[in-house]
Design a protein around this motif. Structure first.
Motif, PDB file in Angstrom:
ATOM      1  N   VAL A   1       1.032  -1.065   0.090  1.00  0.00           N
ATOM      2  CA  VAL A   1       0.000   0.141  -0.044  1.00  0.00           C
ATOM      3  C   VAL A   1       0.957   1.169  -0.080  1.00  0.00           C
ATOM      4  O   VAL A   1       2.038   1.231   0.410  1.00  0.00           O
ATOM      5  CB  VAL A   1      -1.100   0.054   1.233  1.00  0.00           C
ATOM      6  N   GLY A   2       0.292   2.182  -0.664  1.00  0.00           N
ATOM      7  CA  GLY A   2       0.952   3.521  -0.795  1.00  0.00           C
ATOM      8  C   GLY A   2       0.494   4.392  -1.761  1.00  0.00           C
ATOM      9  O   GLY A   2      -0.536   4.043  -2.433  1.00  0.00           O
ATOM     10  N   PRO A   3       0.588   5.782  -1.748  1.00  0.00           N
ATOM     11  CA  PRO A   3      -0.024   6.497  -2.768  1.00  0.00           C
ATOM     12  C   PRO A   3       0.553   6.409  -4.029  1.00  0.00           C
ATOM     13  O   PRO A   3       1.558   5.624  -4.121  1.00  0.00           O
ATOM     14  CB  PRO A   3       0.245   7.822  -2.283  1.00  0.00           C
ATOM     15  N   ASN A   4       0.208   7.269  -5.089  1.00  0.00           N
ATOM     16  CA  ASN A   4       0.867   6.975  -6.432  1.00  0.00           C
ATOM     17  C   ASN A   4       2.173   7.591  -6.382  1.00  0.00           C
ATOM     18  O   ASN A   4       2.390   8.682  -5.637  1.00  0.00           O
ATOM     19  CB  ASN A   4      -0.103   7.896  -7.361  1.00  0.00           C
ATOM     20  N   GLY A   5       2.942   6.919  -7.167  1.00  0.00           N
ATOM     21  CA  GLY A   5       4.310   7.385  -7.033  1.00  0.00           C
ATOM     22  C   GLY A   5       5.015   6.838  -5.861  1.00  0.00           C
ATOM     23  O   GLY A   5       6.381   7.083  -5.892  1.00  0.00           O
ATOM     24  N   ALA A   6       4.760   5.936  -5.121  1.00  0.00           N
ATOM     25  CA  ALA A   6       5.560   5.567  -4.033  1.00  0.00           C
ATOM     26  C   ALA A   6       6.334   4.365  -4.481  1.00  0.00           C
ATOM     27  O   ALA A   6       7.281   3.934  -3.712  1.00  0.00           O
ATOM     28  CB  ALA A   6       4.444   4.623  -2.922  1.00  0.00           C
ATOM     29  N   GLY A   7       6.091   3.693  -5.576  1.00  0.00           N
ATOM     30  CA  GLY A   7       7.205   2.806  -6.146  1.00  0.00           C
ATOM     31  C   GLY A   7       6.492   1.338  -6.178  1.00  0.00           C
ATOM     32  O   GLY A   7       6.952   0.394  -6.646  1.00  0.00           O
ATOM     33  N   LYS A   8       5.108   1.370  -6.191  1.00  0.00           N
ATOM     34  CA  LYS A   8       4.343   0.079  -6.139  1.00  0.00           C
ATOM     35  C   LYS A   8       4.393  -0.631  -7.362  1.00  0.00           C
ATOM     36  O   LYS A   8       4.788  -1.873  -7.510  1.00  0.00           O
ATOM     37  CB  LYS A   8       2.704   0.159  -5.703  1.00  0.00           C
ATOM     38  N   THR A   9       4.221   0.021  -8.658  1.00  0.00           N
ATOM     39  CA  THR A   9       4.032  -0.411  -9.898  1.00  0.00           C
ATOM     40  C   THR A   9       5.283  -1.041 -10.295  1.00  0.00           C
ATOM     41  O   THR A   9       5.541  -2.058 -10.924  1.00  0.00           O
ATOM     42  CB  THR A   9       3.443   0.394 -10.653  1.00  0.00           C
ATOM     43  N   THR A  10       6.449  -0.063  -9.998  1.00  0.00           N
ATOM     44  CA  THR A  10       7.845  -0.560 -10.415  1.00  0.00           C
ATOM     45  C   THR A  10       8.227  -1.917  -9.580  1.00  0.00           C
ATOM     46  O   THR A  10       8.730  -2.682 -10.333  1.00  0.00           O
ATOM     47  CB  THR A  10       8.680   0.589  -9.983  1.00  0.00           C
ATOM     48  N   LEU A  11       7.769  -2.210  -8.342  1.00  0.00           N
ATOM     49  CA  LEU A  11       8.269  -3.256  -7.719  1.00  0.00           C
ATOM     50  C   LEU A  11       7.346  -4.475  -8.430  1.00  0.00           C
ATOM     51  O   LEU A  11       7.865  -5.587  -8.614  1.00  0.00           O
ATOM     52  CB  LEU A  11       7.841  -3.154  -6.162  1.00  0.00           C
ATOM     53  N   VAL A  12       6.012  -4.293  -8.621  1.00  0.00           N
ATOM     54  CA  VAL A  12       5.496  -5.119  -9.373  1.00  0.00           C
ATOM     55  C   VAL A  12       6.069  -5.862 -10.619  1.00  0.00           C
ATOM     56  O   VAL A  12       6.192  -7.040 -10.973  1.00  0.00           O
ATOM     57  CB  VAL A  12       4.151  -4.862  -9.602  1.00  0.00           C
TER      58      VAL A  12
ATOM     59  N   THR B   1      -9.107  -2.358  -8.589  1.00  0.00           N
ATOM     60  CA  THR B   1     -10.411  -1.727  -8.630  1.00  0.00           C
ATOM     61  C   THR B   1     -10.449  -0.359  -8.829  1.00  0.00           C
ATOM     62  O   THR B   1     -11.444   0.551  -8.618  1.00  0.00           O
ATOM     63  CB  THR B   1     -11.194  -1.674  -6.888  1.00  0.00           C
ATOM     64  N   THR B   2      -9.257   0.351  -9.389  1.00  0.00           N
ATOM     65  CA  THR B   2      -9.339   1.686 -10.154  1.00  0.00           C
ATOM     66  C   THR B   2     -10.610   1.925 -10.746  1.00  0.00           C
ATOM     67  O   THR B   2     -10.793   0.988 -11.877  1.00  0.00           O
ATOM     68  CB  THR B   2      -7.850   1.929 -10.808  1.00  0.00           C
ATOM     69  N   ALA B   3     -11.138   2.939 -10.614  1.00  0.00           N
ATOM     70  CA  ALA B   3     -12.373   3.421 -11.560  1.00  0.00           C
ATOM     71  C   ALA B   3     -13.467   2.618 -11.227  1.00  0.00           C
ATOM     72  O   ALA B   3     -14.655   2.679 -11.996  1.00  0.00           O
ATOM     73  CB  ALA B   3     -11.819   3.516 -13.008  1.00  0.00           C
ATOM     74  N   VAL B   4     -13.510   1.539 -10.454  1.00  0.00           N
ATOM     75  CA  VAL B   4     -14.587   0.667 -10.282  1.00  0.00           C
ATOM     76  C   VAL B   4     -15.570   1.211  -9.399  1.00  0.00           C
ATOM     77  O   VAL B   4     -15.155   2.030  -8.171  1.00  0.00           O
ATOM     78  CB  VAL B   4     -14.381  -0.675  -9.875  1.00  0.00           C
ATOM     79  N   ASP B   5     -17.102   1.283  -9.292  1.00  0.00           N
ATOM     80  CA  ASP B   5     -17.772   1.895  -8.648  1.00  0.00           C
ATOM     81  C   ASP B   5     -18.085   1.226  -7.223  1.00  0.00           C
ATOM     82  O   ASP B   5     -17.351  -0.157  -7.056  1.00  0.00           O
ATOM     83  CB  ASP B   5     -19.113   2.155  -8.987  1.00  0.00           C
ATOM     84  N   PRO B   6     -18.551   1.711  -6.237  1.00  0.00           N
ATOM     85  CA  PRO B   6     -18.415   0.829  -4.851  1.00  0.00           C
ATOM     86  C   PRO B   6     -18.981  -0.433  -4.907  1.00  0.00           C
ATOM     87  O   PRO B   6     -18.286  -1.401  -4.185  1.00  0.00           O
ATOM     88  CB  PRO B   6     -19.426   1.915  -4.138  1.00  0.00           C
TER      89      PRO B   6
ATOM     90  N   HIS C   1      -3.851   1.854  -3.199  1.00  0.00           N
ATOM     91  CA  HIS C   1      -3.657   3.112  -2.337  1.00  0.00           C
ATOM     92  C   HIS C   1      -4.997   3.201  -1.382  1.00  0.00           C
ATOM     93  O   HIS C   1      -5.218   4.178  -0.721  1.00  0.00           O
ATOM     94  CB  HIS C   1      -3.685   4.400  -2.951  1.00  0.00           C
ATOM     95  N   ASP C   2      -5.956   2.210  -1.504  1.00  0.00           N
ATOM     96  CA  ASP C   2      -6.955   2.237  -0.964  1.00  0.00           C
ATOM     97  C   ASP C   2      -7.029   1.475   0.594  1.00  0.00           C
ATOM     98  O   ASP C   2      -6.993   0.053   0.442  1.00  0.00           O
ATOM     99  CB  ASP C   2      -8.112   1.451  -1.600  1.00  0.00           C
ATOM    100  N   MET C   3      -6.830   1.966   1.658  1.00  0.00           N
ATOM    101  CA  MET C   3      -6.252   1.478   2.850  1.00  0.00           C
ATOM    102  C   MET C   3      -7.371   0.567   3.263  1.00  0.00           C
ATOM    103  O   MET C   3      -7.361  -0.495   3.873  1.00  0.00           O
ATOM    104  CB  MET C   3      -6.117   2.439   3.866  1.00  0.00           C
ATOM    105  N   ALA C   4      -8.912   0.967   3.206  1.00  0.00           N
ATOM    106  CA  ALA C   4      -9.750  -0.210   3.389  1.00  0.00           C
ATOM    107  C   ALA C   4      -9.781  -1.366   2.606  1.00  0.00           C
ATOM    108  O   ALA C   4     -10.150  -2.353   3.010  1.00  0.00           O
ATOM    109  CB  ALA C   4     -11.114   0.717   3.331  1.00  0.00           C
TER     110      ALA C   4
ATOM    111  N   ALA D   1       6.712   3.737   1.198  1.00  0.00           N
ATOM    112  CA  ALA D   1       6.627   5.115   1.025  1.00  0.00           C
ATOM    113  C   ALA D   1       8.123   5.584   0.698  1.00  0.00           C
ATOM    114  O   ALA D   1       9.309   5.017   0.817  1.00  0.00           O
ATOM    115  CB  ALA D   1       6.629   5.790   2.312  1.00  0.00           C
ATOM    116  N   ASP D   2       8.211   6.406  -0.398  1.00  0.00           N
ATOM    117  CA  ASP D   2       9.416   6.894  -0.957  1.00  0.00           C
ATOM    118  C   ASP D   2      10.256   5.751  -1.461  1.00  0.00           C
ATOM    119  O   ASP D   2      11.526   5.910  -1.423  1.00  0.00           O
ATOM    120  CB  ASP D   2      10.162   7.825  -0.091  1.00  0.00           C
TER     121      ASP D   2
END
Length: 302
Positions: free
Chosen positions: A36-47, A155-160, A185-188, A201-202
């Motif tokens: 988890v983390g915000p956009n730009g935290a490095g998540k996609t690069t790690l995947v 779940t990006t762009a997916v309704d609730p 980036h959705d903590m829930a 982070a970073d």
């Protein structure tokens, strides 16, 4: 448990920017692991490093006991964050195409039904809603019944309602033994789905643990948030308490539910008017904000 995904001191930079900075983690067979983390935290690069679509600059990666490039791709599913299929395919055609790439794929219509789509719908992919497009992409990633499934912001762009439906799909996969590596980036979403969570982070892992462990150790204390009629930078003088002004409002920390009445009485006695109040337990987001501040060297106000 046998680890099926292992990263050891992985590094990846783009120019002078360190997208992934010495990340180490392991994911056991049958585990749901959330990054988890915000956009730009490095998540996609790690995947990308973990799945072999990007080569790390340093460190090492194992997937199913091999280097990612040598792993059995029949056993791996991947939903990239930026997956863009051709617009002039129906969802059924899209999933059918991916089913043809595997030796023992599931029935595309059944997979589409699982994610809430109709295989007989002749609407082109480009004309589907954003949420429908994402669900079709999820189906394409599931069609080979992978042993290890990577989901990058699924779940990006997916309704609730659609999001909850996909969560149920992922939970059923986990119950059947599928190992899931999830970025969000959705903590829930992470709190609901993950057995363990790494807070990124970073480009660095700030902490790893179960959601409950991370909240207990880093989330702070329960608090009562009081909304005053007007914004203020100075906390009101309430004898017996030491409230703080934060971005949430005026916060009384470490207040149990049974102590709310005491705070309200003290506010009345001090002549402090308020418009609303809410009691809040610490969450995974609170833990992340605290840890992100520690990593990035900034003060995070709750």
């Amino acid at each position: 448990m046998t680890p099926v995904v292992v990263a050891d001191a992985v590094e990846k930079a783009y120019g002078d920017t360190a997208a992934v900075d010495g990340v180490s983690l392991s994911v056991d067979e049958g585990e749901v692991f959330a990054l988890v983390g915000p956009n730009g935290a490095g998540k996609t690069t790690l995947v990308r490093c973990l799945t072999g679509t990007t080569t790390p600059d340093g460190g090492s990666v194992e997937l199913l006991g091999d280097a990612p490039a040598d792993a059995n791709d029949q056993r791996v599913g991947l939903l990239p964050q930026d997956f863009q299929p051709p617009d002039r395919l129906t969802a059924g055609e899209l999933v059918g195409y991916y089913a043809g790439l595997y030796d023992d794929a599931r029935d595309p219509a059944a997979v589409l039904s699982d994610v809430g789509l109709d295989a007989d719908n002749d609407t082109w992919y480009g004309d589907l809603s954003g949420g429908e497009q994402r669900r079709a992409c999820v189906a394409a990633a599931l069609v080979n019944s992978p042993d290890v499934l990577f989901l990058d912001e699924p779940t990006t762009a997916v309704d609730p309602a659609g999001r909850r439906a996909l969560w149920r799909v992922f939970e059923e996969l986990a119950e059947s033994g599928t190992t899931i590596f999830l970025t969000t980036h959705d903590m829930a979403e992470a709190e609901r789905l993950a057995d363990r969570v790494a807070l990124l982070a970073d480009g660095r892992v700030a902490a790893t643990g179960t959601p409950r462990e991370l909240v207990a150790e880093h989330g702070g204390r329960p608090r009562l948030v009081v909304e005053l009629p007007e914004e203020t930078e100075t906390a009101p003088d309430v004898p017996g308490f030491s409230p703080e002004v934060t971005r949430e409002g005026v916060v009384f920390s470490d207040v149990a539910p049974e102590g709310i009445g005491e705070v309200v009485a003290a506010l009345d006695d001090a002549g402090v008017d308020f418009e609303a109040l809410s009691w809040r337990e610490p969450t995974l987001e609170d833990a992340y904000l605290a840890l992100a501040g520690d990593v990035e060297g900034v003060e995070v106000q709750r």
